[in-house]
Design an enzyme around this catalytic site. Sequence first.
Site, PDB file in Angstrom:
ATOM      1  N   SER A 123       0.827  -1.219   0.000  1.00  0.00           N
ATOM      2  CA  SER A 123       0.000   0.000   0.000  1.00  0.00           C
ATOM      3  C   SER A 123       0.854   1.259   0.000  1.00  0.00           C
ATOM      4  O   SER A 123       0.472   2.274  -0.557  1.00  0.00           O
ATOM      5  CB  SER A 123      -0.852   0.037   1.272  1.00  0.00           C
ATOM      6  OG  SER A 123      -1.571  -1.150   1.413  1.00  0.00           O
TER       7      SER A 123
ATOM      8  N   HIS B 167      -2.519  -3.332  -6.232  1.00  0.00           N
ATOM      9  CA  HIS B 167      -2.924  -2.865  -4.896  1.00  0.00           C
ATOM     10  C   HIS B 167      -4.423  -3.062  -4.725  1.00  0.00           C
ATOM     11  O   HIS B 167      -5.226  -2.304  -5.273  1.00  0.00           O
ATOM     12  CB  HIS B 167      -2.543  -1.384  -4.718  1.00  0.00           C
ATOM     13  CG  HIS B 167      -2.940  -0.850  -3.374  1.00  0.00           C
ATOM     14  ND1 HIS B 167      -3.439   0.416  -3.199  1.00  0.00           N
ATOM     15  CD2 HIS B 167      -2.950  -1.440  -2.149  1.00  0.00           C
ATOM     16  CE1 HIS B 167      -3.729   0.587  -1.917  1.00  0.00           C
ATOM     17  NE2 HIS B 167      -3.445  -0.523  -1.269  1.00  0.00           N
TER      18      HIS B 167
ATOM     19  N   GLU C 118      -5.713  -0.802  -7.840  1.00  0.00           N
ATOM     20  CA  GLU C 118      -4.695   0.096  -8.415  1.00  0.00           C
ATOM     21  C   GLU C 118      -3.627  -0.781  -9.062  1.00  0.00           C
ATOM     22  O   GLU C 118      -2.998  -1.606  -8.390  1.00  0.00           O
ATOM     23  CB  GLU C 118      -4.109   1.002  -7.338  1.00  0.00           C
ATOM     24  CG  GLU C 118      -5.046   2.107  -6.880  1.00  0.00           C
ATOM     25  CD  GLU C 118      -4.422   3.018  -5.833  1.00  0.00           C
ATOM     26  OE1 GLU C 118      -4.638   4.246  -5.891  1.00  0.00           O
ATOM     27  OE2 GLU C 118      -3.721   2.489  -4.937  1.00  0.00           O
TER      28      GLU C 118
ATOM     29  N   ASN D   3      -4.275   6.412  -1.522  1.00  0.00           N
ATOM     30  CA  ASN D   3      -3.768   6.729  -0.183  1.00  0.00           C
ATOM     31  C   ASN D   3      -3.086   8.087  -0.142  1.00  0.00           C
ATOM     32  O   ASN D   3      -3.091   8.761   0.880  1.00  0.00           O
ATOM     33  CB  ASN D   3      -2.833   5.622   0.296  1.00  0.00           C
ATOM     34  CG  ASN D   3      -3.629   4.400   0.716  1.00  0.00           C
ATOM     35  OD1 ASN D   3      -4.801   4.511   1.075  1.00  0.00           O
ATOM     36  ND2 ASN D   3      -3.018   3.227   0.651  1.00  0.00           N
TER      37      ASN D   3
END
Length: 658
Positions: free
Chosen positions: A408, A429, A441, A479
């Site tokens: 991540s 991801h 992702e 993120n």
Amino acid sequence: MIAFSDTVRGRVDNGVLLIEIDHAPVNALSTDVRKGLLAAVAHGEAASDIVAMVITGAGTIFIGGADIREFGAPPAEPVLPTVLAAIENATRPVVAAINGAALGGGLEVALAAHRRIASAGATLALPEVKLGIVPGAGGTQRLPRLTGIPAAIDLIATGRTVPAAEALQLGIVDRIESGDLRAAAIAEARALAGAPLRRSGALAVPPATAEAIEAASNKALARARGQDAPREAVRLVRLSAERPFAEALAEERRTFLALRDSEQAAALRHVFFAERAAAKVPGLEDVKPRKVETIGVVGLGLMGSGIAACALDAGYAVIGIEQTEDAAAKGRARIEGLLDRARQSGRIDDAGKADRLRRLTTSSALQSLSAADLVIEAVFEDAAVKTGLFQKLDGIVRADAILATNTSYLDPNAIAAATQRPERVLGLHFFSPANVMRLLEVVRCARTAPDVLATGLAVAKRLRKLPIVCGVTEGFIGNRIFSAYRREAEFLLEDGALPQQIDAAMEAYGFAMGPFAVFDLAGLEIAWARRKRQAATRDPKARYVDIADHLCEAGRFGQKAGRGWYRYPDGKRAVDPEVTALIERRRAAKGIAARDVSDDEIRQRLLAAMAAEGAALLSEGIAARAGDIDLVMINGYGFPAHKGGPMFAAGQAKGPKA
Ligand code: T1G
């Protein structure tokens, strides 16, 4: 063959006019299709050698609905209601031969016909609410006359798709044809010639109890948070029992046109086309993905077991690896637990579960991954652990096998660089729970080969995920934007707002949960560990809010710890005066005098922070399109789809304004 327009043609078969819509890719009801249909029905009504008509679609789709690309302009004549009135009021029978997806206006065409025959694989839906609108050509008035109001509310206010078998049960289709659909429809139409015709619009709405209608409405609207279309859909379907057909039809049309030009509809159209665009990666048009039939998953914890379950659902063989046999057995049990839940929900049956378990092997034998075409690691989020693993895998897997990291926050370039073949490494991801969350992702590393990236996308599609390609930066797209969101939310705390006010402001905007409730759900310790890692390199001049650090030092790690930004008596979120006091102490410590912060300011600043980070990701080339960023935040972080995503909301997403 008779050409009724560029996209509609017909031929007469034994006195029956077979009308075929051929408008690739999805037989959408463009102006030309509508013109052709109207001309075909007029011909079918007038020609002496014709006693009945059949409408069907070329290819594997019946009709994909109205042409969404035409929504930006005023509706051109003939509008769909005109075409459907001609079909319904025809004196000669019209049979709809539903050869595939019948969606939106496509199902409305079928509902206006006098009989509906579907192929076994057909799917049917009125998904208009997913575009922020309601059916605009009779769907809310004709469907309840066939299914009853509660079922119509369920279908129209949720937009869910039903398979042919369920459509038969609901009374939407009259029969399912597993043989030659066209021949069967032609025979059916011929048999109906001269018989009284069953016009849906003329049928009485089957009675339903107020309780059943209320229950269906509440269930359908439970998840509509702030969206106008589902509420309007319920109102219109209920109207079918309260107003004469023509009057309610006019009200439906008025509502459709009003919603079509609304901001929510524009936002959802943006999302629709953004999803289609996201799958197109410049430079990969002609790149052939590598063959993947066996996927290795290393680490069968929460993420790994979800990834394995998802791969089994997609038909892959899965090799699950853990450090010890005991851990492997626990991992297998976790995967089996996910399959059991799918079994209980009816999503799979016993045979489906058995088939998946047959394709699953679990052990601690890393060597067994020599049979894998793709290996996805979901081990502990530590650079040394992941790099060490990839170095081992380098010597085990085939030269053409692909290695993917589910990290991540770590740098996949560094992990790749530690292997002999960095060109075969990419990031995949997943979002937790990996077998549920659609977003994926797909991280293109500095050395990722084009066919490796193409393979990642192909696997994502087969896993029924929404792949978004992104470059390498800390936190990738999601993120990184979420960190900006968190940062600004914490600034707002120091300025004078409280967690419960900020959360309420964002939930009123349409988020299922506000930021602080999400932080508590995710757990505060991961972000704390990262802040501590970054402390040494943090810019001393940059504004830094240390309230969360104090929460963590006090062991307040969030919901699973029973307290974080909130406390959770009986699992329910509750404001904690201790947190309010802590915030006030930290302000005082910095000499910050709290001021009134309005809900509008909260929303404006948080949206602006996300959009600004998104703009940075675009300028750095990490994200290819603003629409991609919107899709990540909508599908991974609960950004309300009917707001279009942070970039669209900030007016920065320049997509096709349908
Ligand atoms: N209008 C215009 N273009 C459409 C379209 C549509 N309805 N549906 C798909 N496309 C384009 C899409 O943009 C893509 O283009 C290509 O077709 C392939 O789509 C009066 C007003 C039918 C299940 O909501 O759900 O009817 O990217 O990649 O995976 O009440 O498309 O190649 O340039 O999705 O095979 C209601 C929307 C409209 C259905 C096929 N209908 N479409 O899926 O292909 S509102 C819908 C879908 C309405 C009436 C109201 C799916 C599909 P490009 P794709 P797919």
